[in-house]
Design an enzyme around this catalytic site. Structure first.
Site, PDB file in Angstrom:
ATOM      1  N   HIS A  38       8.653 -51.828  55.757  1.00  8.75           N
ATOM      2  CA  HIS A  38       8.477 -52.879  56.737  1.00  8.75           C
ATOM      3  C   HIS A  38       9.565 -52.865  57.831  1.00  8.75           C
ATOM      4  CE1 HIS A  38       5.700 -56.196  55.556  1.00  8.75           C
ATOM      5  NE2 HIS A  38       5.409 -55.232  54.653  1.00  8.75           N
ATOM      6  N   GLU A 107       0.097 -53.134  59.667  1.00  6.21           N
ATOM      7  CA  GLU A 107       0.058 -54.461  60.119  1.00  6.21           C
ATOM      8  C   GLU A 107       0.764 -54.507  61.560  1.00  6.21           C
ATOM      9  OE1 GLU A 107       2.108 -54.108  57.154  1.00  6.21           O
ATOM     10  OE2 GLU A 107       0.724 -54.487  55.817  1.00  6.21           O
TER      11      GLU A 107
END
Length: 321
Positions: A38, A107
């Site tokens: 991330h 994402e």
């Protein structure tokens, strides 16, 4: 026999803690480990997002047995697939054959940082398919030239290619991703125990290949404290993939989950220190046909007690299922 893994969740711990925790997980007897990749945490309360590949390099040197895996890396926006191939080859060499490369369509939360907008799901999957083909070609050795609809590769070659091939996994959530995974991947990745996804994966060529799931849990001797922590840090997980892939940052996730109640989270995340609910939460994955299940202990500061409890009680109970 189903294997049970430990998750290095980069959104909730700093880099040194992540490495220390996976060392403890190896010593406790977890069968494998996975690592999120991330740029942002889902929620501000999680508080972290170190560079996963540096963490993995350190973990490869600090451990000796436990397999490592990205869960998952998006090879289409923040990273070019040619760079992902180089990173994967290097990790496989550092870990002496213990690394698997998990890939997904990504994402907005993490990929928006390089600009250029966030494409729709169809385009994201087209880019993923092209990226996987490039990565496979580079990991096979030799020079690669590629000029496709989304990526260009000019006379690229990996100069340090591991003798042990890097297994590639693809995360799935629907028919198109299952087709890509079944045809191109060595294993399939899913975060929900949906048997239909595995059936589609098999139908497209995935029969007999490993299938890896993941489940959030929240161990704490004080169940109320566990529920509170799960709600504080993991309420984003109830939004579903179609929502979670589109929101651009922690503030958006905070706003989108403002009406999620602690009881809502307690209904889907096992909380407390009673082994029974944890085993029952894993059972749907086993019944659906997953061969591996990675557990995510919620709360960066609560990894050591969880690992100790898992070694003593949870892992034996899961292996006795």
């Amino acid at each position: 026999m189903v294997q049970f893994g430990y998750t290095m969740m980069t959104e909730q711990s700093g880099p040194r803690a992540l490495v220390e925790d996976v060392v403890a997980a190896e010593q406790a007897g977890f069968d494998f480990s996975v690592t999120s990749d991330h740029y942002f945490p889902w929620l501000k309360s999680q508080g972290h997002a170190p560079y996963a590949w540096s963490v993995l390099g350190a973990a490869a040197q600090a451990t000796t047995r436990i397999p490592l895996m990205t869960y998952v890396t998006c090879p289409t926006t923040r990273y070019h697939p040619a760079v992902v191939a180089q990173k994967a080859a290097t990790l496989q060499l550092l870990s002496e054959g213990r690394f698997r490369l998990g890939l997904g369509s990504g994402e907005s939360l993490n990929e928006h940082v390089v600009g250029g907008g966030w494409p729709d799901a169809r385009v994201r999957l087209d880019k993923l398919e092209e990226a996987v083909e490039i990565i496979k070609a580079l990991l096979a050795g030799g020079y690669v030239n590629h000029h496709g609809p989304h990526f260009d590769v000019e006379n690229a070659k990996l100069w340090d290619v591991p003798d042990v091939a890097v297994p590639l996994g693809v995360a799935v959530s629907g028919d198109r991703s299952c087709e890509i995974a079944g045809r191109l991947a060595d294993l399939v990745i899913a975060t929900e125990p949906k048997e239909d996804l595995l059936i589609d994966f098999d139908r497209h060529g995935g029969g007999g290949k490993p299938r890896v799931g993941q489940l959030p849990v929240c161990y704490d001797p004080d169940r109320d404290a566990a529920v509170k922590r799960a709600h504080d840090q993991f309420r984003w997980s109830v939004g579903g993939w179609k929502v979670n892939s589109e929101l651009p940052g922690p503030s958006a996730f905070d706003q989108a989950t403002q009406y999620v109640r602690p009881d809502d989270i307690a209904g889907v995340v096992p909380c407390g220190d009673d082994v029974g609910p944890f085993v029952e939460a894993v059972r749907p994955y086993v019944d659906a046909g997953f061969t591996e299940v990675a557990l995510v202990q919620i709360g960066g500061d609560h990894q050591k007690p969880f690992i100790e409890w898992a070694q003593e009680k949870l892992l034996p109970a899961l292996r006795a299922m």
